[in-house]
Design a protein around this motif. Structure first.
Motif, PDB file in Angstrom:
ATOM      1  N   ARG A 218       0.827  -1.213   0.000  1.00 59.61           N
ATOM      2  CA  ARG A 218       0.000   0.000   0.000  1.00 59.61           C
ATOM      3  C   ARG A 218       0.858   1.258   0.000  1.00 59.61           C
ATOM      4  N   THR A 219       1.993   1.221   0.688  1.00 57.16           N
ATOM      5  CA  THR A 219       2.892   2.383   0.701  1.00 57.16           C
ATOM      6  C   THR A 219       3.473   2.634  -0.681  1.00 57.16           C
ATOM      7  N   VAL A 220       3.889   1.560  -1.368  1.00 53.48           N
ATOM      8  CA  VAL A 220       4.441   1.692  -2.721  1.00 53.48           C
ATOM      9  C   VAL A 220       3.380   2.233  -3.680  1.00 53.48           C
ATOM     10  N   LEU A 221       2.161   1.701  -3.588  1.00 50.53           N
ATOM     11  CA  LEU A 221       1.099   2.159  -4.488  1.00 50.53           C
ATOM     12  C   LEU A 221       0.714   3.605  -4.206  1.00 50.53           C
ATOM     13  N   ALA A 222       0.668   3.977  -2.929  1.00 51.14           N
ATOM     14  CA  ALA A 222       0.333   5.358  -2.583  1.00 51.14           C
ATOM     15  C   ALA A 222       1.362   6.325  -3.153  1.00 51.14           C
ATOM     16  N   SER A 224       2.931   5.981  -5.868  1.00 57.25           N
ATOM     17  CA  SER A 224       2.728   6.099  -7.315  1.00 57.25           C
ATOM     18  C   SER A 224       1.356   6.693  -7.645  1.00 57.25           C
ATOM     19  N   GLY A 225       0.652   7.164  -6.608  1.00 54.19           N
ATOM     20  CA  GLY A 225      -0.625   7.839  -6.824  1.00 54.19           C
ATOM     21  C   GLY A 225      -1.806   6.912  -6.973  1.00 54.19           C
ATOM     22  N   ARG A 226      -1.693   5.683  -6.509  1.00 49.05           N
ATOM     23  CA  ARG A 226      -2.793   4.739  -6.632  1.00 49.05           C
ATOM     24  C   ARG A 226      -3.172   4.175  -5.269  1.00 49.05           C
ATOM     25  N   ARG A 227      -4.440   3.998  -5.079  1.00 52.53           N
ATOM     26  CA  ARG A 227      -4.939   3.333  -3.878  1.00 52.53           C
ATOM     27  C   ARG A 227      -5.815   2.172  -4.336  1.00 52.53           C
ATOM     28  N   ARG A 228      -5.399   0.983  -3.969  1.00 55.68           N
ATOM     29  CA  ARG A 228      -6.108  -0.211  -4.388  1.00 55.68           C
ATOM     30  C   ARG A 228      -6.333  -1.120  -3.182  1.00 55.68           C
ATOM     31  N   ARG A 229      -7.415  -1.871  -3.251  1.00 57.85           N
ATOM     32  CA  ARG A 229      -7.581  -2.889  -2.219  1.00 57.85           C
ATOM     33  C   ARG A 229      -6.664  -4.061  -2.540  1.00 57.85           C
ATOM     34  N   THR A 230      -6.327  -4.830  -1.533  1.00 63.16           N
ATOM     35  CA  THR A 230      -5.433  -5.973  -1.713  1.00 63.16           C
ATOM     36  C   THR A 230      -6.210  -7.270  -1.520  1.00 63.16           C
ATOM     37  N   VAL A 231      -5.771  -8.279  -2.248  1.00 60.25           N
ATOM     38  CA  VAL A 231      -6.456  -9.578  -2.212  1.00 60.25           C
ATOM     39  C   VAL A 231      -5.441 -10.671  -1.901  1.00 60.25           C
ATOM     40  N   PRO A 232      -5.562 -11.347  -0.758  1.00 61.41           N
ATOM     41  CA  PRO A 232      -4.629 -12.445  -0.442  1.00 61.41           C
ATOM     42  C   PRO A 232      -4.807 -13.603  -1.420  1.00 61.41           C
ATOM     43  N   LEU A 233      -3.685 -14.180  -1.848  1.00 60.86           N
ATOM     44  CA  LEU A 233      -3.727 -15.356  -2.720  1.00 60.86           C
ATOM     45  C   LEU A 233      -3.145 -16.546  -1.977  1.00 60.86           C
ATOM     46  N   PRO A 234      -3.866 -17.685  -1.951  1.00 56.27           N
ATOM     47  CA  PRO A 234      -3.326 -18.874  -1.268  1.00 56.27           C
ATOM     48  C   PRO A 234      -1.974 -19.265  -1.842  1.00 56.27           C
ATOM     49  N   LEU A 235      -1.037 -19.587  -0.967  1.00 58.65           N
ATOM     50  CA  LEU A 235       0.317 -19.906  -1.411  1.00 58.65           C
ATOM     51  C   LEU A 235       0.361 -21.117  -2.327  1.00 58.65           C
ATOM     52  N   VAL A 236      -0.471 -22.119  -2.041  1.00 57.95           N
ATOM     53  CA  VAL A 236      -0.427 -23.347  -2.839  1.00 57.95           C
ATOM     54  C   VAL A 236      -0.784 -23.053  -4.293  1.00 57.95           C
ATOM     55  N   GLY A 237      -1.868 -22.321  -4.511  1.00 59.42           N
ATOM     56  CA  GLY A 237      -2.283 -22.007  -5.872  1.00 59.42           C
ATOM     57  C   GLY A 237      -1.308 -21.083  -6.573  1.00 59.42           C
ATOM     58  N   LEU A 238      -0.798 -20.093  -5.838  1.00 61.90           N
ATOM     59  CA  LEU A 238       0.148 -19.151  -6.429  1.00 61.90           C
ATOM     60  C   LEU A 238       1.437 -19.849  -6.820  1.00 61.90           C
ATOM     61  N   ARG A 239       1.893 -20.740  -5.961  1.00 62.41           N
ATOM     62  CA  ARG A 239       3.131 -21.462  -6.266  1.00 62.41           C
ATOM     63  C   ARG A 239       2.983 -22.289  -7.537  1.00 62.41           C
ATOM     64  N   ALA A 240       1.862 -22.991  -7.675  1.00 59.97           N
ATOM     65  CA  ALA A 240       1.641 -23.818  -8.862  1.00 59.97           C
ATOM     66  C   ALA A 240       1.598 -22.955 -10.122  1.00 59.97           C
ATOM     67  N   ALA A 241       0.930 -21.796 -10.040  1.00 58.43           N
ATOM     68  CA  ALA A 241       0.805 -20.925 -11.215  1.00 58.43           C
ATOM     69  C   ALA A 241       2.154 -20.349 -11.625  1.00 58.43           C
ATOM     70  N   LEU A 242       2.941 -19.876 -10.643  1.00 59.03           N
ATOM     71  CA  LEU A 242       4.231 -19.257 -10.974  1.00 59.03           C
ATOM     72  C   LEU A 242       5.247 -20.287 -11.446  1.00 59.03           C
ATOM     73  N   GLN A 243       5.208 -21.467 -10.872  1.00 58.32           N
ATOM     74  CA  GLN A 243       6.130 -22.506 -11.333  1.00 58.32           C
ATOM     75  C   GLN A 243       5.786 -22.958 -12.741  1.00 58.32           C
ATOM     76  N   ALA A 244       4.491 -22.966 -13.067  1.00 58.73           N
ATOM     77  CA  ALA A 244       4.085 -23.302 -14.433  1.00 58.73           C
ATOM     78  C   ALA A 244       4.564 -22.226 -15.406  1.00 58.73           C
ATOM     79  N   GLU A 245       4.431 -20.951 -14.999  1.00 60.45           N
ATOM     80  CA  GLU A 245       4.914 -19.851 -15.844  1.00 60.45           C
ATOM     81  C   GLU A 245       6.421 -19.957 -16.053  1.00 60.45           C
ATOM     82  N   GLU A 246       7.146 -20.277 -14.983  1.00 59.65           N
ATOM     83  CA  GLU A 246       8.598 -20.385 -15.085  1.00 59.65           C
ATOM     84  C   GLU A 246       8.999 -21.531 -16.010  1.00 59.65           C
ATOM     85  N   THR A 247       8.260 -22.622 -15.955  1.00 62.82           N
ATOM     86  CA  THR A 247       8.550 -23.760 -16.830  1.00 62.82           C
ATOM     87  C   THR A 247       8.348 -23.388 -18.289  1.00 62.82           C
ATOM     88  N   LEU A 248       7.296 -22.620 -18.573  1.00 66.09           N
ATOM     89  CA  LEU A 248       6.987 -22.253 -19.951  1.00 66.09           C
ATOM     90  C   LEU A 248       7.893 -21.135 -20.471  1.00 66.09           C
TER      91      LEU A 248
END
Length: 291
Positions: A218-222, A224-248
């Motif tokens: 939030r400090t970084v976004l503020a 840069s002139g932006r205020r956004r809500r934040t959404v927690p992402l489960p680690l298990v799902g995020l890990r699978a998605a990023l590892q798939a991206e890294e593989t590709l």
């Protein structure tokens, strides 16, 4: 002569500017001198790679101080994260011992242990254990999250700010004490001033405030002139998605799982800014740096 690794990195670039401004003879071990920018004409160049110890031979000639800031959170074509952060530090220390260097300075993240969830921290912890057996004096600068306006992590967060909601890694509650790269560089220079220590010393470098990942985002976004809500992402799902991206995508991946974890692990010092102030540096708050 001082040998500097990692001179093209976020912290290393700030350090090499200070060294050359102070008139200290510097030799930089680099793969691509062009990434040094204007500083490349003010230093000696040694073309080499952390993954190739044979390329260090000329770099270490006549060196009495080694400042090792290089590392990496991603596997490279010629070396893994473990080789870049652990094995390379150990090999460079042994090479410094052979040329009878008087001082070895290096950095390691706060909280690094052999059982840490991040590969880089595990490798750094094993390197730290090896450095304790060194025959030459060493200085360890254990740091919290190092940042600077425009760095890769902040650019990534700013881009996410164009979304209606900014995703967090996990619940967003991991705490760090963010340290501006310029303040960290001042600490490195201060650790080099005077004669080398008689033994192994360790400083813990941290910023003046403790922020959760959510608060930091939030400090970084503020800034840069932006205020956004934040959404927690489960680690298990995020890990699978990023590892798939890294593989590709391979080395071209925008964000890897290890990159994302940098914002999801705690890097705290119970000493706060005390060690930085001992070195004569008073770290600044994130909002003051980003404006």
């Amino acid at each position: 002569m001082l040998l500097l690794t990692g001179a093209t990195g976020l912290l290393g670039h700030a350090v090499v500017r200070r060294l050359t401004a102070n008139g200290i003879p510097v030799r930089c071990l680099v793969r691509d001198p062009r990434r040094l920018g204007p500083e490349r004409v003010r230093v000696q160049l040694a073309i080499g790679d952390l993954a190739d110890p044979a390329s260090w031979r000329n770099a270490l000639r006549g060196v009495d101080t080694v400042v090792h800031l290089a590392g990496g959170s991603r596997d490279q074509p010629r070396a893994t994260v473990e080789e870049l952060n652990g094995l390379a530090a150990w090999r460079l220390l042994r090479a410094a011992e052979r040329v009878r260097a008087r001082h070895f300075v290096w950095i390691s993240p706060l909280g690094a242990t052999p059982h840490h969830p991040m590969r880089m921290q595990r490798a750094k912890a094993l390197a730290a254990a090896a450095l304790e057996e060194s025959t030459i004096p060493t200085t360890t600068l254990a740091h919290s999250l190092i940042y600077a306006p425009g760095d890769r992590h902040l650019r990534w967060l700013e881009r996410l700010g164009y979304l209606p909601a900014v995703p967090l890694v996990g619940r967003g509650i991991a705490r760090t004490q963010p340290l501006w790269a310029e303040d960290a560089a001042d600490c490195v220079i201060a650790a080099l001033d005077g004669r080398a220590p008689d033994h192994h010393v360790r400083y813990e470098l941290a910023g003046p405030e403790t922020l959760t990942q959510r608060e930091f985002v939030r400090t970084v976004l503020a800034a840069s002139g932006r205020r956004r809500r934040t959404v927690p992402l489960p680690l298990v799902g995020l890990r699978a998605a990023l590892q798939a991206e890294e593989t590709l995508a391979g080395p071209a991946a925008l964000v890897t799982w290890d990159d994302a974890q940098m914002l999801a692990v705690e890097m705290l010092s119970a000493r706060g800014t005390r060690d930085a102030e001992t070195l004569g540096v008073r770290p600044r708050r994130v909002a003051d740096v980003l404006g």
